[in-house]
Design an enzyme around this catalytic site. Sequence first.
Site, PDB file in Angstrom:
ATOM      1  N   HIS A   3      -3.253   6.650   2.465  1.00 24.59           N
ATOM      2  CA  HIS A   3      -3.736   5.352   1.985  1.00 24.59           C
ATOM      3  C   HIS A   3      -5.134   5.095   2.564  1.00 24.59           C
ATOM      4  O   HIS A   3      -5.366   5.292   3.754  1.00 24.59           O
ATOM      5  CB  HIS A   3      -2.755   4.259   2.404  1.00 24.59           C
ATOM      6  CG  HIS A   3      -3.274   2.887   2.163  1.00 24.59           C
ATOM      7  ND1 HIS A   3      -3.808   2.502   0.956  1.00 24.59           N
ATOM      8  CD2 HIS A   3      -3.366   1.805   2.985  1.00 24.59           C
ATOM      9  CE1 HIS A   3      -4.206   1.248   1.050  1.00 24.59           C
ATOM     10  NE2 HIS A   3      -3.953   0.807   2.257  1.00 24.59           N
ATOM     11  N   CYS A   5       0.815  -1.222   0.000  1.00 21.11           N
ATOM     12  CA  CYS A   5       0.000   0.000   0.000  1.00 21.11           C
ATOM     13  C   CYS A   5       0.846   1.269   0.000  1.00 21.11           C
ATOM     14  O   CYS A   5       0.308   2.368  -0.146  1.00 21.11           O
ATOM     15  CB  CYS A   5      -0.950  -0.001   1.191  1.00 21.11           C
ATOM     16  SG  CYS A   5      -1.901  -1.511   1.279  1.00 21.11           S
ATOM     17  N   ASN A  33     -10.180  -0.722   0.181  1.00 18.21           N
ATOM     18  CA  ASN A  33      -8.721  -0.603   0.228  1.00 18.21           C
ATOM     19  C   ASN A  33      -8.156  -1.193  -1.064  1.00 18.21           C
ATOM     20  O   ASN A  33      -8.233  -2.401  -1.278  1.00 18.21           O
ATOM     21  CB  ASN A  33      -8.211  -1.363   1.459  1.00 18.21           C
ATOM     22  CG  ASN A  33      -6.697  -1.368   1.580  1.00 18.21           C
ATOM     23  OD1 ASN A  33      -5.984  -1.015   0.647  1.00 18.21           O
ATOM     24  ND2 ASN A  33      -6.216  -1.792   2.739  1.00 18.21           N
TER      25      ASN A  33
HETATM   26  N1  ACO Z   1     -17.956  -9.009   9.801  1.00 17.95           N
HETATM   27  C1  ACO Z   1     -18.413  -9.194  11.057  1.00 17.95           C
HETATM   28  N2  ACO Z   1     -17.591  -9.449  12.108  1.00 17.95           N
HETATM   29  C2  ACO Z   1     -16.268  -9.520  11.854  1.00 17.95           C
HETATM   30  C3  ACO Z   1     -15.736  -9.349  10.560  1.00 17.95           C
HETATM   31  C4  ACO Z   1     -16.646  -9.092   9.508  1.00 17.95           C
HETATM   32  N3  ACO Z   1     -16.229  -8.890   8.231  1.00 17.95           N
HETATM   33  N4  ACO Z   1     -14.394  -9.468  10.632  1.00 17.95           N
HETATM   34  C5  ACO Z   1     -14.093  -9.703  11.906  1.00 17.95           C
HETATM   35  N5  ACO Z   1     -15.217  -9.736  12.648  1.00 17.95           N
HETATM   36  C6  ACO Z   1     -15.347  -9.961  14.091  1.00 17.95           C
HETATM   37  C7  ACO Z   1     -14.170 -10.712  14.653  1.00 17.95           C
HETATM   38  O1  ACO Z   1     -14.353 -12.108  14.500  1.00 17.95           O
HETATM   39  C8  ACO Z   1     -14.210 -10.288  16.109  1.00 17.95           C
HETATM   40  O2  ACO Z   1     -15.195 -11.022  16.759  1.00 17.95           O
HETATM   41  P1  ACO Z   1     -14.935 -11.563  18.246  1.00 17.95           P
HETATM   42  O3  ACO Z   1     -14.738 -10.320  19.075  1.00 17.95           O
HETATM   43  O4  ACO Z   1     -16.177 -12.315  18.539  1.00 17.95           O
HETATM   44  O5  ACO Z   1     -13.709 -12.405  18.154  1.00 17.95           O
HETATM   45  C9  ACO Z   1     -14.666  -8.833  16.040  1.00 17.95           C
HETATM   46  O6  ACO Z   1     -15.320  -8.698  14.759  1.00 17.95           O
HETATM   47  C10 ACO Z   1     -13.563  -7.823  16.151  1.00 17.95           C
HETATM   48  O7  ACO Z   1     -12.509  -8.158  15.275  1.00 17.95           O
HETATM   49  P2  ACO Z   1     -11.181  -7.312  15.206  1.00 17.95           P
HETATM   50  O8  ACO Z   1     -10.248  -7.934  14.210  1.00 17.95           O
HETATM   51  O9  ACO Z   1     -10.663  -7.069  16.597  1.00 17.95           O
HETATM   52  O10 ACO Z   1     -11.732  -5.947  14.635  1.00 17.95           O
HETATM   53  P3  ACO Z   1     -11.031  -4.562  14.607  1.00 17.95           P
HETATM   54  O11 ACO Z   1     -11.853  -3.606  15.341  1.00 17.95           O
HETATM   55  O12 ACO Z   1      -9.569  -4.640  14.923  1.00 17.95           O
HETATM   56  O13 ACO Z   1     -11.148  -4.175  13.066  1.00 17.95           O
HETATM   57  C11 ACO Z   1      -9.864  -4.074  11.031  1.00 17.95           C
HETATM   58  C12 ACO Z   1     -10.522  -4.977  12.078  1.00 17.95           C
HETATM   59  C13 ACO Z   1     -10.917  -3.236  10.366  1.00 17.95           C
HETATM   60  C14 ACO Z   1      -9.186  -4.982  10.013  1.00 17.95           C
HETATM   61  C15 ACO Z   1      -8.810  -3.176  11.721  1.00 17.95           C
HETATM   62  O14 ACO Z   1      -7.974  -3.932  12.536  1.00 17.95           O
HETATM   63  C16 ACO Z   1      -7.981  -2.415  10.725  1.00 17.95           C
HETATM   64  O15 ACO Z   1      -8.452  -1.520  10.049  1.00 17.95           O
HETATM   65  N6  ACO Z   1      -6.672  -2.703  10.645  1.00 17.95           N
HETATM   66  C17 ACO Z   1      -5.798  -2.001   9.740  1.00 17.95           C
HETATM   67  C18 ACO Z   1      -5.903  -2.532   8.341  1.00 17.95           C
HETATM   68  C19 ACO Z   1      -5.041  -1.691   7.430  1.00 17.95           C
HETATM   69  O16 ACO Z   1      -4.891  -0.499   7.645  1.00 17.95           O
HETATM   70  N7  ACO Z   1      -4.438  -2.276   6.421  1.00 17.95           N
HETATM   71  C20 ACO Z   1      -3.590  -1.434   5.573  1.00 17.95           C
HETATM   72  C21 ACO Z   1      -2.581  -2.167   4.979  1.00 17.95           C
HETATM   73  S1  ACO Z   1      -3.250  -3.231   3.804  1.00 17.95           S
HETATM   74  C22 ACO Z   1      -2.019  -3.576   2.686  1.00 17.95           C
HETATM   75  O17 ACO Z   1      -0.870  -3.235   2.826  1.00 17.95           O
HETATM   76  C23 ACO Z   1      -2.404  -4.423   1.482  1.00 17.95           C
END
Ligand code: ACO
Length: 319
Positions: free
Chosen positions: A244, A113, A274
């Site tokens: 990004h 990214c 993304n």
């Molecule tokens: N739908 C419903 N529930 C979901 C989903 C979904 N699609 N995905 C995960 N959950 C659930 C999980 O199972 C978890 O449930 P649990 O609490 O019962 O175990 C809960 O939601 C919370 O999951 P987390 O992974 O803790 O969610 P978080 O609030 O951290 O959000 C996210 C996840 C959006 C991916 C976040 O961590 C994020 O934005 N990270 C950064 C990603 C990023 O910036 N990437 C850039 C680089 S990408 C590249 O280089 C190609």
Amino acid sequence: MEQYAKISCTSRYVPENKVSNQLLSTMMDTSDEWISSRTGIQARNIVTDENTSDLCTKVAEKLLTKSAKKASELDFIIVATMTPDYGTPSVACLVQGNISATKAFAFDISAACSGFVYALSMAEKLIRTGKKLGMVIGGETLSKVIDWDDRTTAVLFGDGAAGVLLEASNEQHFFNEKLQADGQRAKSLTSGYVQNQSPFYKETSESLGYLQMNGRDIYDFSLKDVTKNLSEIVEEDVDYLLLHQANKRIIEKISKKINVPREKFLTNMEHNGNTSAASIPLLLDESVENGVLELGSNQKIVLTGYGGGLTWGSILLTL
Ligand code: ACO
């Protein structure tokens, strides 16, 4: 006389097939509410019959049409991608062949990214050391590396491509940059592992070809390392920041941490998701098209990429 680089044209292309959060929630255990509230993403475009070089070729053709330049004038083509059609030839070479840019050398940059920011930085040096005209494109078909059974990643990504023409100028437009990497945190985001199937190879790997991300690690990294990087580059009179487009919550938090008003951070992840290396040039071209940004206006902007590698980096430039 000293020669500088300037962005003289922007363009983009996204595949026609739009996939809403609602549609995804019929395919896996997720909801529009979860995706929108956690990421700000409402829809993304997913290819049905195109590869990365097809998207990038469309961008290259549009850049030539918009600028009225000839492909034969191009000195180089750089494509930033983590989803190339092949290991070789590069996507940049496929684009070069498709548009018959016979004079141009061509290569890809792999920095996930951050790819577009890395590529633009390299291109700027090529122009400063004598080249006259180059194309820098970020393009991805992330849909081919996503595990569509994994709701934690499948809902985040989209396909698309966008890019710029970079040309020689008498005036300075690129003022500061800081590119960074940390390979010790490489495993936080991996994709495209190729298993060695040679009869001589003894090991089997547990790595998968699919994109795998520790979302929490990347989230924390963006708030800590990307914020620090940005605060070293951003200047008080900056007009807009184009980060990004991974997650709206990350952008809101960074805005507070570096004390720059949220209105200065442009976003479009709502309809693109993304798109990795494509996300910053997609945002740039959309913002030029809707009149928020204007090429030649001298507006001061910051471009910031971050992602797999880990890689991250910012460029401060004027349009
Ligand atoms: N739908 C419903 N529930 C979901 C989903 C979904 N699609 N995905 C995960 N959950 C659930 C999980 O199972 C978890 O449930 P649990 O609490 O019962 O175990 C809960 O939601 C919370 O999951 P987390 O992974 O803790 O969610 P978080 O609030 O951290 O959000 C996210 C996840 C959006 C991916 C976040 O961590 C994020 O934005 N990270 C950064 C990603 C990023 O910036 N990437 C850039 C680089 S990408 C590249 O280089 C190609």
